[in-house]
Scaffold this motif. Structure first.
Motif, short mmCIF file in Angstrom:
data_model
loop_
_atom_site.label_atom_id
_atom_site.label_comp_id
_atom_site.label_asym_id
_atom_site.label_seq_id
_atom_site.Cartn_x
_atom_site.Cartn_y
_atom_site.Cartn_z
N LYS A 40 31.71 -19.56 46.11
CA LYS A 40 31.59 -19.59 47.49
C LYS A 40 31.17 -18.34 48.25
CE LYS A 40 34.79 -21.16 51.04
NZ LYS A 40 36.45 -21.49 51.25
N ASP A 41 31.75 -17.23 47.96
CA ASP A 41 31.22 -16.11 48.90
C ASP A 41 29.91 -15.48 48.70
OD1 ASP A 41 33.34 -13.66 47.04
OD2 ASP A 41 31.55 -14.67 46.50
N CYS A 62 30.82 -8.24 52.36
CA CYS A 62 32.06 -8.39 51.72
C CYS A 62 32.89 -9.00 52.43
CB CYS A 62 32.63 -6.94 51.38
SG CYS A 62 31.44 -6.25 49.73
N LYS A 64 35.10 -11.83 54.64
CA LYS A 64 35.82 -12.82 54.00
C LYS A 64 35.75 -14.35 55.08
CE LYS A 64 37.54 -10.30 50.76
NZ LYS A 64 37.03 -10.68 49.45
N ARG A 66 33.60 -17.38 56.95
CA ARG A 66 32.51 -18.38 56.40
C ARG A 66 31.16 -18.06 56.76
NH1 ARG A 66 31.80 -23.90 55.19
NH2 ARG A 66 29.97 -24.79 56.11
N HIS A 68 30.08 -14.77 56.62
CA HIS A 68 29.70 -13.99 55.61
C HIS A 68 29.30 -14.60 54.37
CE1 HIS A 68 32.72 -11.37 58.11
NE2 HIS A 68 31.51 -11.01 58.54
N PHE A 69 29.90 -15.56 53.88
CA PHE A 69 29.63 -16.31 52.87
C PHE A 69 28.28 -16.83 52.98
CE2 PHE A 69 33.58 -14.93 51.96
CZ PHE A 69 34.84 -16.00 51.86
N ASN A 72 25.74 -14.37 52.47
CA ASN A 72 25.18 -14.25 51.04
C ASN A 72 24.28 -15.04 50.34
OD1 ASN A 72 26.42 -11.63 51.68
ND2 ASN A 72 28.56 -12.28 50.65
N VAL A 96 28.83 -22.89 49.58
CA VAL A 96 29.89 -22.63 50.47
C VAL A 96 31.11 -23.68 50.53
CG1 VAL A 96 31.22 -21.79 52.52
CG2 VAL A 96 28.95 -20.77 51.93
#
Length: 447
Positions: A40-41, A62, A64, A66, A68-69, A72, A96
């Protein structure tokens, strides 16, 4: 489904995925329990692509949230498109949101592109089969005609290892009628000495028609390993032709870069400016673990390469009756050893410091939670007493009422005064929390 486009059976897709993640787990100490949730992340996906491609990808965010996910996973998909991998169907949001069908398809695409090849599966199969036949042609009891029953007795796996590394396999002792023993021997040797992950169980291969795609995926690991080995041998042969002066320059450059990295890491490891929140400390702990498990081991290997390089220089010099090369001051193997010891001491010290700081923050966090809980009780008590006082009529109209009012006041005083120490204790707790630089100390002070 997209997964079905690449594999006929979902079970085979999952087997391939598990195989790939085993490789990742062994090399970077990651254990994947649920790929739909833990991709997910986007961090593990970026690490997988770096591992398989051998290229550096953008560092993951890094955070936490959505967003940011999505960032990545977008980096991972952008890299795949750059490598001309067809990923038109899947977007960052699908990963995600844990879209199982698209995630299975994505992982299998990655396996096809990096683990087996980007060319068509049929061509891969033919090319890999020809390679196996060529390598095992001199073994009379091995006949590789396919990626199924030809491998059931385990002799083909052993032959592939033996033809490249005869020192690892006592081939003449193997018997066709002992397939389980043969298979376990090959799998164990490959894992222990070649670093090839054991993706198959002997019992699943020692049958009339073992799974073709599983064997092909596993055999491809042999091909990739021995191809890299051959390239390394070619490089060594070329290195032998390089002049002594060039070798000296390479040695000094290698040792300079390693010492520069060591000194830089010692400065970072000696830093004690830690964040004052548990969440940020967990991230710092994760970065420290990455240093120990991912960043440092290759540098340790570089030490061995530098020693081997210096030995190679001196060997060539002896062969040419030349005086042995003495590295300049500050660039000797002893210098590397000295600074490596400093690095390991700094690493050990930082590990202990991080642990102590984590424990301190946990204690402060617990104290802050107790403070807030007790503060809520004190606030509730004060509000109750305000209500009691509002209900009282202390305007004396007669001696009897004065006495009654006095008794009520005395009762209130008798209840209030003994609680003063509880409020002072609350203030003391707040003082300790503030002194410990709790990340929400402003809230505590205000309370």
């Amino acid at each position: 489904s997209l997964a079905g486009h690449y594999m006929e059976e979902t079970l085979e897709v999952e087997l391939a995925i598990v195989s790939m993640w085993c490789v990742l787990s062994l090399q970077v100490n990651i254990v994947i329990q649920d790929i739909y949730k833990e991709l997910k992340d986007g961090i593990y996906l970026l690490q997988l692509l770096e591992l398989l491609s051998g290229e550096s990808l953008p560092k993951p965010n890094c955070g936490k949230m959505r967003v940011h996910f999505l960032e990545n996973n977008s980096k991972a998909i952008t890299f795949l498109k750059y490598k001309q991998v067809q990923v038109k169907v899947i977007g960052p949001e699908n990963i995600v949101d844990g879209d199982q069908t698209l995630i299975l398809g994505l992982i299998w695409i990655i396996i096809l592109r990096f683990q087996i090849s980007s060319i068509t599966l049929d061509k891969v199969k033919r090319a890999l089969l020809i390679w196996c036949q060529h390598k095992t042609a001199s073994y009379s009891n091995v006949s590789v005609k396919d990626f199924s029953k030809s491998w059931s007795d385990g002799l083909a796996f052993n032959a592939l290892i033996h033809v490249h590394r005869p020192d690892l396999i006592h081939y003449s002792s193997l018997r066709r009628e002992q397939p389980i023993k043969n298979l376990n021997n090959a799998f164990s040797v490959a894992q222990k000495h070649l670093g090839i992950t054991k993706l198959l169980d002997a019992e699943d291969v020692a049958m009339p028609h073992p799974d073709e795609r599983s064997i092909m995926t596993y055999v491809s690991l042999y091909y990739h390993y021995f191809s890299r080995l051959k390239q390394g041998q070619t490089v060594q042969k070329r290195l032998a032709k390089v002049s002594i002066d060039d070798l000296k320059f390479q040695y000094e450059q290698m040792i300079s870069e390693l010492l520069k990295w060591i000194k830089q890491k010692v400065v970072e490891l000696d830093d004690r400016c830690f964040p004052n929140s548990l969440q940020d400390m967990w991230m710092l702990m994760a970065n420290f673990k990455t240093f120990r498990m991912v960043e440092k081991p290759p540098k340790y290997q570089e030490r061995g390469m530098i020693e081997a390089h210096l030995f190679h220089i001196r060997t060539k010099q002896r062969a040419n009756n030349q005086r042995p090369y003495l590295p300049p001051e500050g660039s000797t193997l002893q210098d590397v050893e000295k600074h490596w010891v400093i690095l390991e001491k700094a690493e050990h010290s930082r590990g202990e410091a991080l642990q102590r700081e984590m424990q301190r923050l946990e204690r402060v966090e617990q104290l802050a939670q107790r403070f807030l809980k007790k503060a809520a009780l004190r606030e509730s008590y004060l509000e109750d007493m305000r209500k009691v006082l509002r209900k009282q009529d202390f305007q004396p109209e007669s001696v009897d009422k004065v006495e009654a009012a006095t008794k009520k006041l005395e009762a209130i005083v008798a209840d209030v005064l003994p609680r003063e120490q509880r409020f002072r204790a609350l203030a003391d707790m707040a003082s300790v929390i503030t002194q410990e630089n709790y990340h929400r100390k402003i809230q505590i002070i205000k309370k």
